[in-house]
Design a protein around this motif. Structure first.
Motif, PDB file in Angstrom:
ATOM      1  N   MET A 119      -4.438  68.310  23.417  1.00  0.00           N
ATOM      2  CA  MET A 119      -3.990  69.669  23.689  1.00  0.00           C
ATOM      3  C   MET A 119      -5.218  70.564  23.845  1.00  0.00           C
ATOM      4  O   MET A 119      -6.117  70.562  23.013  1.00  0.00           O
ATOM      5  CB  MET A 119      -3.121  70.145  22.525  1.00  0.00           C
ATOM      6  N   SER A 120      -5.273  71.319  24.928  1.00  0.00           N
ATOM      7  CA  SER A 120      -6.426  72.176  25.172  1.00  0.00           C
ATOM      8  C   SER A 120      -6.218  73.561  24.561  1.00  0.00           C
ATOM      9  O   SER A 120      -5.098  74.040  24.422  1.00  0.00           O
ATOM     10  CB  SER A 120      -6.684  72.305  26.677  1.00  0.00           C
ATOM     11  N   ILE A 121      -7.327  74.191  24.212  1.00  0.00           N
ATOM     12  CA  ILE A 121      -7.286  75.541  23.650  1.00  0.00           C
ATOM     13  C   ILE A 121      -7.205  76.525  24.802  1.00  0.00           C
ATOM     14  O   ILE A 121      -7.923  76.409  25.791  1.00  0.00           O
ATOM     15  CB  ILE A 121      -8.530  75.807  22.795  1.00  0.00           C
ATOM     16  N   LYS A 122      -6.307  77.506  24.683  1.00  0.00           N
ATOM     17  CA  LYS A 122      -6.109  78.494  25.740  1.00  0.00           C
ATOM     18  C   LYS A 122      -6.208  79.898  25.177  1.00  0.00           C
ATOM     19  O   LYS A 122      -6.030  80.114  23.989  1.00  0.00           O
ATOM     20  CB  LYS A 122      -4.746  78.319  26.396  1.00  0.00           C
ATOM     21  N   PHE A 123      -6.509  80.838  26.045  1.00  0.00           N
ATOM     22  CA  PHE A 123      -6.476  82.249  25.689  1.00  0.00           C
ATOM     23  C   PHE A 123      -5.735  82.983  26.793  1.00  0.00           C
ATOM     24  O   PHE A 123      -5.550  82.457  27.884  1.00  0.00           O
ATOM     25  CB  PHE A 123      -7.889  82.817  25.474  1.00  0.00           C
ATOM     26  N   THR A 124      -5.285  84.172  26.493  1.00  0.00           N
ATOM     27  CA  THR A 124      -4.531  84.960  27.460  1.00  0.00           C
ATOM     28  C   THR A 124      -5.430  86.047  28.021  1.00  0.00           C
ATOM     29  O   THR A 124      -6.161  86.702  27.289  1.00  0.00           O
ATOM     30  CB  THR A 124      -3.305  85.596  26.794  1.00  0.00           C
ATOM     31  N   GLN A 125      -5.376  86.216  29.343  1.00  0.00           N
ATOM     32  CA  GLN A 125      -6.170  87.233  30.019  1.00  0.00           C
ATOM     33  C   GLN A 125      -5.292  87.918  31.054  1.00  0.00           C
ATOM     34  O   GLN A 125      -4.449  87.294  31.683  1.00  0.00           O
ATOM     35  CB  GLN A 125      -7.380  86.596  30.693  1.00  0.00           C
ATOM     36  N   SER A 126      -5.501  89.206  31.226  1.00  0.00           N
ATOM     37  CA  SER A 126      -4.776  89.944  32.260  1.00  0.00           C
ATOM     38  C   SER A 126      -5.487  89.784  33.591  1.00  0.00           C
ATOM     39  O   SER A 126      -6.715  89.871  33.661  1.00  0.00           O
ATOM     40  CB  SER A 126      -4.712  91.437  31.922  1.00  0.00           C
ATOM     41  N   CYS A 127      -4.727  89.579  34.643  1.00  0.00           N
ATOM     42  CA  CYS A 127      -5.298  89.527  35.989  1.00  0.00           C
ATOM     43  C   CYS A 127      -5.793  90.929  36.336  1.00  0.00           C
ATOM     44  O   CYS A 127      -5.040  91.895  36.203  1.00  0.00           O
ATOM     45  CB  CYS A 127      -4.249  89.070  36.991  1.00  0.00           C
ATOM     46  N   PRO A 128      -7.036  91.061  36.803  1.00  0.00           N
ATOM     47  CA  PRO A 128      -7.548  92.393  37.139  1.00  0.00           C
ATOM     48  C   PRO A 128      -6.887  92.997  38.372  1.00  0.00           C
ATOM     49  O   PRO A 128      -6.994  94.192  38.608  1.00  0.00           O
ATOM     50  CB  PRO A 128      -9.039  92.156  37.366  1.00  0.00           C
ATOM     51  N   THR A 129      -6.179  92.198  39.157  1.00  0.00           N
ATOM     52  CA  THR A 129      -5.532  92.707  40.367  1.00  0.00           C
ATOM     53  C   THR A 129      -4.088  93.099  40.126  1.00  0.00           C
ATOM     54  O   THR A 129      -3.698  94.232  40.378  1.00  0.00           O
ATOM     55  CB  THR A 129      -5.612  91.665  41.502  1.00  0.00           C
ATOM     56  N   CYS A 130      -3.278  92.160  39.611  1.00  0.00           N
ATOM     57  CA  CYS A 130      -1.849  92.457  39.448  1.00  0.00           C
ATOM     58  C   CYS A 130      -1.477  92.849  38.021  1.00  0.00           C
ATOM     59  O   CYS A 130      -0.394  93.356  37.781  1.00  0.00           O
ATOM     60  CB  CYS A 130      -1.003  91.274  39.911  1.00  0.00           C
ATOM     61  N   GLY A 131      -2.381  92.587  37.057  1.00  0.00           N
ATOM     62  CA  GLY A 131      -2.131  92.978  35.674  1.00  0.00           C
ATOM     63  C   GLY A 131      -1.296  92.008  34.868  1.00  0.00           C
ATOM     64  O   GLY A 131      -1.115  92.201  33.667  1.00  0.00           O
ATOM     65  N   ARG A 132      -0.790  90.961  35.495  1.00  0.00           N
ATOM     66  CA  ARG A 132       0.023  90.006  34.746  1.00  0.00           C
ATOM     67  C   ARG A 132      -0.852  89.184  33.822  1.00  0.00           C
ATOM     68  O   ARG A 132      -2.002  88.891  34.124  1.00  0.00           O
ATOM     69  CB  ARG A 132       0.778  89.094  35.706  1.00  0.00           C
ATOM     70  N   ARG A 133      -0.290  88.794  32.700  1.00  0.00           N
ATOM     71  CA  ARG A 133      -1.033  88.019  31.708  1.00  0.00           C
ATOM     72  C   ARG A 133      -0.896  86.546  32.051  1.00  0.00           C
ATOM     73  O   ARG A 133       0.197  86.068  32.346  1.00  0.00           O
ATOM     74  CB  ARG A 133      -0.495  88.311  30.317  1.00  0.00           C
ATOM     75  N   ILE A 134      -2.023  85.850  32.023  1.00  0.00           N
ATOM     76  CA  ILE A 134      -2.016  84.420  32.320  1.00  0.00           C
ATOM     77  C   ILE A 134      -2.745  83.665  31.216  1.00  0.00           C
ATOM     78  O   ILE A 134      -3.608  84.212  30.531  1.00  0.00           O
ATOM     79  CB  ILE A 134      -2.661  84.107  33.690  1.00  0.00           C
ATOM     80  N   ASP A 135      -2.372  82.410  31.022  1.00  0.00           N
ATOM     81  CA  ASP A 135      -3.044  81.539  30.061  1.00  0.00           C
ATOM     82  C   ASP A 135      -4.181  80.831  30.781  1.00  0.00           C
ATOM     83  O   ASP A 135      -3.992  80.269  31.863  1.00  0.00           O
ATOM     84  CB  ASP A 135      -2.075  80.494  29.504  1.00  0.00           C
ATOM     85  N   VAL A 136      -5.367  80.867  30.174  1.00  0.00           N
ATOM     86  CA  VAL A 136      -6.555  80.247  30.749  1.00  0.00           C
ATOM     87  C   VAL A 136      -7.119  79.276  29.718  1.00  0.00           C
ATOM     88  O   VAL A 136      -7.234  79.620  28.542  1.00  0.00           O
ATOM     89  CB  VAL A 136      -7.618  81.312  31.108  1.00  0.00           C
ATOM     90  N   ARG A 137      -7.450  78.055  30.157  1.00  0.00           N
ATOM     91  CA  ARG A 137      -8.063  77.084  29.251  1.00  0.00           C
ATOM     92  C   ARG A 137      -9.442  77.586  28.828  1.00  0.00           C
ATOM     93  O   ARG A 137     -10.202  78.108  29.649  1.00  0.00           O
ATOM     94  CB  ARG A 137      -8.205  75.724  29.925  1.00  0.00           C
ATOM     95  N   ALA A 138      -9.786  77.412  27.575  1.00  0.00           N
ATOM     96  CA  ALA A 138     -11.077  77.856  27.048  1.00  0.00           C
ATOM     97  C   ALA A 138     -12.230  77.178  27.780  1.00  0.00           C
ATOM     98  O   ALA A 138     -13.304  77.758  27.917  1.00  0.00           O
ATOM     99  CB  ALA A 138     -11.151  77.589  25.549  1.00  0.00           C
ATOM    100  N   SER A 139     -12.016  75.986  28.280  1.00  0.00           N
ATOM    101  CA  SER A 139     -13.075  75.269  29.001  1.00  0.00           C
ATOM    102  C   SER A 139     -13.442  75.965  30.313  1.00  0.00           C
ATOM    103  O   SER A 139     -14.476  75.672  30.901  1.00  0.00           O
ATOM    104  CB  SER A 139     -12.654  73.825  29.277  1.00  0.00           C
ATOM    105  N   LEU A 140     -12.615  76.901  30.775  1.00  0.00           N
ATOM    106  CA  LEU A 140     -12.878  77.613  32.023  1.00  0.00           C
ATOM    107  C   LEU A 140     -13.562  78.964  31.813  1.00  0.00           C
ATOM    108  O   LEU A 140     -13.750  79.710  32.770  1.00  0.00           O
ATOM    109  CB  LEU A 140     -11.572  77.817  32.805  1.00  0.00           C
ATOM    110  N   LEU A 141     -13.933  79.297  30.572  1.00  0.00           N
ATOM    111  CA  LEU A 141     -14.628  80.555  30.304  1.00  0.00           C
ATOM    112  C   LEU A 141     -15.883  80.647  31.159  1.00  0.00           C
ATOM    113  O   LEU A 141     -16.659  79.707  31.264  1.00  0.00           O
ATOM    114  CB  LEU A 141     -15.020  80.655  28.838  1.00  0.00           C
ATOM    115  N   GLY A 142     -16.063  81.773  31.826  1.00  0.00           N
ATOM    116  CA  GLY A 142     -17.225  81.986  32.685  1.00  0.00           C
ATOM    117  C   GLY A 142     -17.049  81.453  34.092  1.00  0.00           C
ATOM    118  O   GLY A 142     -17.886  81.697  34.953  1.00  0.00           O
TER     119      GLY A 142
END
Length: 80
Positions: A1-24
């Protein structure tokens, strides 16, 4: 199971789950297709004020992407 965090899209504002391995890394919103850099720090984005010009620029980019996407569909229907 991968660790995820939630981030708002800077364009549409919707919240999405992003894998921690994709930071940066550059990621794309599943909803509007906008690309942005994955960051876990909401404060860095919320601390800056958005001007009307910034918002209009975001709208223009979203409209261009939508127009390009619709043209791809039209071209696919026309192709022999």
């Amino acid at each position: 199971m991968s660790i995820k965090f939630t981030q708002s899209c800077p364009t549409c504002g919707r919240r999405i789950d992003v894998r921690a391995s994709l930071l940066g890394c550059t990621v794309a919103c599943q909803h509007c297709g906008a690309e942005f850099t994955a960051t876990a720090c909401e404060e860095s984005r919320m601390g800056r004020e958005q001007t009307n010009e910034d918002l209009l620029d975001r709208v223009e980019k979203a409209l261009r992407r939508a127009e390009e996407a619709s043209m791809v569909g039209v071209n696919a229907e026309i192709a022999p």
